[in-house]
Design a protein around this motif. Structure first.
Motif, short mmCIF file in Angstrom:
data_model
loop_
_atom_site.label_atom_id
_atom_site.label_comp_id
_atom_site.label_asym_id
_atom_site.label_seq_id
_atom_site.Cartn_x
_atom_site.Cartn_y
_atom_site.Cartn_z
N GLY A 88 -3.96 -2.96 -2.11
CA GLY A 88 -2.57 -2.64 -1.82
C GLY A 88 -1.81 -2.62 -3.12
O GLY A 88 -2.42 -2.52 -4.20
N ALA A 89 -0.48 -2.71 -3.05
CA ALA A 89 0.29 -2.68 -4.29
C ALA A 89 1.57 -3.49 -4.17
O ALA A 89 2.16 -3.60 -3.08
N VAL A 90 1.98 -4.06 -5.30
CA VAL A 90 3.26 -4.75 -5.40
C VAL A 90 3.99 -4.21 -6.64
O VAL A 90 3.38 -3.52 -7.46
N GLY A 91 5.27 -4.55 -6.77
CA GLY A 91 6.01 -4.17 -7.96
C GLY A 91 5.83 -5.23 -9.04
O GLY A 91 5.09 -6.20 -8.87
N THR A 92 6.57 -5.05 -10.15
CA THR A 92 6.46 -6.03 -11.25
C THR A 92 7.44 -7.18 -11.04
O THR A 92 7.58 -8.05 -11.89
N ASP A 93 8.15 -7.18 -9.92
CA ASP A 93 9.22 -8.16 -9.67
C ASP A 93 8.69 -9.50 -9.14
O ASP A 93 7.50 -9.65 -8.88
N ILE A 117 -7.86 -10.46 -5.87
CA ILE A 117 -6.68 -9.57 -5.96
C ILE A 117 -6.89 -8.47 -7.02
O ILE A 117 -5.93 -7.79 -7.38
N SER A 118 -8.14 -8.30 -7.46
CA SER A 118 -8.38 -7.35 -8.55
C SER A 118 -8.07 -5.90 -8.17
O SER A 118 -7.83 -5.07 -9.04
N ALA A 119 -8.08 -5.58 -6.87
CA ALA A 119 -7.80 -4.19 -6.46
C ALA A 119 -6.37 -4.03 -5.94
O ALA A 119 -6.04 -3.02 -5.31
N ILE A 120 -5.51 -5.02 -6.20
CA ILE A 120 -4.08 -4.86 -5.88
C ILE A 120 -3.43 -4.27 -7.13
O ILE A 120 -3.51 -4.87 -8.22
N GLY A 180 -10.64 0.22 -9.69
CA GLY A 180 -10.73 -1.12 -9.11
C GLY A 180 -11.05 -1.06 -7.62
O GLY A 180 -11.86 -1.84 -7.11
N VAL A 181 -10.40 -0.13 -6.91
CA VAL A 181 -10.65 0.03 -5.47
C VAL A 181 -12.10 0.46 -5.26
O VAL A 181 -12.82 -0.07 -4.40
N SER A 182 -12.53 1.43 -6.06
CA SER A 182 -13.88 1.97 -5.92
C SER A 182 -14.93 0.86 -6.15
O SER A 182 -15.88 0.72 -5.37
N ASN A 183 -14.73 0.05 -7.18
CA ASN A 183 -15.67 -1.04 -7.47
C ASN A 183 -15.74 -2.03 -6.31
O ASN A 183 -16.82 -2.52 -5.96
N LEU A 184 -14.58 -2.32 -5.74
CA LEU A 184 -14.55 -3.28 -4.63
C LEU A 184 -15.23 -2.70 -3.38
O LEU A 184 -16.05 -3.36 -2.75
N ILE A 185 -14.88 -1.46 -3.05
CA ILE A 185 -15.45 -0.85 -1.84
C ILE A 185 -16.96 -0.70 -1.96
O ILE A 185 -17.69 -0.83 -0.98
N ASP A 186 -17.45 -0.49 -3.18
CA ASP A 186 -18.90 -0.34 -3.38
C ASP A 186 -19.66 -1.63 -3.07
O ASP A 186 -20.88 -1.59 -2.89
N ARG A 187 -18.96 -2.76 -3.02
CA ARG A 187 -19.68 -4.01 -2.69
C ARG A 187 -19.13 -4.69 -1.43
O ARG A 187 -19.52 -5.80 -1.09
N SER A 240 -0.57 7.41 1.57
CA SER A 240 -1.48 7.05 0.47
C SER A 240 -2.51 6.03 0.95
O SER A 240 -3.68 6.08 0.56
N ALA A 241 -2.08 5.10 1.82
CA ALA A 241 -3.03 4.12 2.37
C ALA A 241 -4.09 4.83 3.20
O ALA A 241 -5.27 4.46 3.18
N CYS A 242 -3.69 5.88 3.92
CA CYS A 242 -4.64 6.62 4.76
C CYS A 242 -5.76 7.21 3.94
O CYS A 242 -6.92 7.20 4.35
N GLU A 243 -5.42 7.75 2.78
CA GLU A 243 -6.46 8.35 1.92
C GLU A 243 -7.48 7.29 1.52
O GLU A 243 -8.68 7.53 1.55
N VAL A 244 -6.98 6.12 1.14
CA VAL A 244 -7.88 5.03 0.74
C VAL A 244 -8.72 4.59 1.95
O VAL A 244 -9.94 4.40 1.84
N ILE A 245 -8.07 4.46 3.09
CA ILE A 245 -8.77 3.98 4.29
C ILE A 245 -9.89 4.96 4.68
O ILE A 245 -11.03 4.56 4.94
#
Ligand code: ATP
Length: 316
Positions: free
Chosen positions: A56-61, A78-81, A121-128, A143-148
C-alpha cells in the motif's frame, strides 16, 4: 510457506467522542489511529505471530508514520509499502449515531492510499508470498486493482492461496468493471469471509443455503460468515458446518471487528490449527477489538487472546 500478504488502503482514522449525526458542529475527536480495513487485517495477522506483509502507500507526513510504526511493531513486513512524496496519507473520520450506524468522511481518492502501483518491492514480495488477502474496499481504487490482478495471478499460479473479504457496503454502488473484477476474485478464492448480505452478493443468488451451495460450485473451499454479536458460521466444501458463538462483551467501537476476526482466522489456519480452534481465536479477536476505541487498538497477541478466551463467556 511464504508470508500472508494484504493489498489495499492504509489510512488514519479519527473518531468523534460524541454520538450524533455527521460532523456539522465542532466536537471532541480522538486519534489518529492506524487504520484501513486491509491494514487492520494484516496487523492482526502480525500480532498473532503469523508471517505477514502489507502492500500500500502512505505520505511522508506524521499520519504515515503512525501506520508504519504500528505495522512494524506488530511484526508486519513493511518493505512493500511505498512512501509517496507528493500526496498525504489517507484519512477517515467516523462518528457514531444513536442507533449504532456510522457517518464517515473519507479522504482516500486524493491521497497516497489511492496511488501505489507495481514496483520492484511489490514484485519481490509477491514472488515469495504464500497467501494473498484481498478486501473488496480496495477494488474502488484503480491502481490497487492493477496490483491485485497481477498478484492474484502470480500467487495462484505458484500454488499459493487467496482469501477474499467482500467488505462492500450495501449502499456502495460498484461500476460494472469492479463488479466483474469482484466476481473473478470470488471465483478463484480459497476462503471467503463475508458478513451479512455480502454472502448473497458474492454468490449472485438469494438465500443463505443457495448462496453457500453456489459458491462451493464456483470453486470456493471454505466460507466463514460473520454475524456481528450473533457470532459466525463456518462452512466447508465437504459439507461441514461449525457455529462459532460470539463472546459476551460491551461493544464500545465496532469498527474493525471483521478485519481482526478474518486476520486471526486466517493466521491460525495457516499455522495449522483446525477450523474449530481457529474460529475461537477469530471470535475472540473480533470481540476484543470492539471493546476499545480505535479500529485496530484491540487486535490481540496470542497471549492476550488466550487470556481473553479463558476469562470471557460466550453466547449459547
Ligand atoms: P466490520 O466491517 O465493522 O469490520 P464485519 O461486518 O466484517 O465488521 P462483524 O460480523 O461485525 O464483521 O464482526 C466479526 C466477528 O467479530 C463476529 O462474527 C463476532 O465473532 C465478533 N464480533 C463483532 N461484534 C461483536 C460484538 N458486539 N460482541 C461480540 N463479538 C463481536
Amino acid at each position: 510457506l511464504g508470508p500472508t500478504v494484504c493489498v489495499g488502503e492504509i489510512l488514519v482514522e479519527i473518531v468523534a467522542t460524541t454520538v450524533g449525526n455527521g460532523f456539522m458542529e465542532a466536537q471532541p475527536l480522538v486519534g489518529p489511529f492506524a487504520s484501513g480495513a486491509p491494514a487492520i487485517f494484516i496487523s492482526q495477522c502480525g500480532r498473532l505471530g503469523g508471517s505477514a506483509a502489507m502492500i500500500g502507500a502512505v505520505g511522508t507526513d506524521d499520519f504515515g508514520r503512525v501506520n508504519l510504526e504500528r505495522l512494524k511493531g506488530d511484526g508486519v513486513d513493511i518493505s512493500a509499502i511505498s512512501i509517496d512524496p507528493d500526496y498525504p496519507t489517507g484519512s477517515a473520520f467516523v462518528r457514531y449515531r444513536e442507533d449504532g450506524s456510522r457517518d464517515f468522511v473519507y479522504n482516500i481518492a486524493t491521497s497516497a492510499a489511492a496511488r501505489f502501483g507495481w514496483s520492484e518491492g511489490v514484485s519481490n514480495l509477491i514472488d515469495r508470498a504464500g497467501h494473498l488477502h484481498v478486501m473488496g474496499s480496495a477494488l474502488s481504487v484503480s491502481s490497487a486493482c492493477e496490483v491485485i490482478d497481477k498478484a492474484v495471478d502470480i500467487v495462484k499460479t505458484r500454488g499459493g492461496t487467496l482469501s477474499v473479504d467482500p467488505n462492500i457496503r450495501k449502499e456502495l454502488k460498484l461500476d460494472e468493471a469492479t463488479e466483474r473484477r469482484f466476481a473473478r476474485l470470488v471465483a478463484v478464492a480459497d476462503l471467503l469471509l463475508p458478513s451479512g448480505e455480502e454472502l448473497e452478493r458474492a454468490a449472485g443468488v438469494e438465500g443463505e443455503t443457495n448462496a453457500i451451495r453456489r459458491l462451493f460450485e464456483i470453486g470456493v473451499k471454505e466460507i466463514v460468515l460473520k454475524r456481528g454479536a450473533d457470532g459466525a458460521t463456518y462452512y466447508s466444501r465437504e459439507g461441514e458446518r461449525i457455529d462459532a458463538p460470539a463472546f459476551i462483551v460491551a461493544e464500545i467501537d465496532p469498527t474493525g471487528a471483521g478485519d481482526c476476526f478474518g486476520g486471526a482466522y486466517l493466521t491460525c489456519r495457516r499455522l495449522g490449527m483446525p477450523a474449530a480452534d481457529a474460529l475461537t481465536y477469530a471470535a475472540a479477536a473480533g470481540a476484543r477489538n470492539v471493546t476499545v476505541v480505535g479500529p485496530m487498538e484491540g487486535a490481540g497477541t496470542r497471549e492476550q487472546l488466550d487470556a481473553f478466551i479463558a476469562t470471557t463467556e460466550r453466547r449459547s
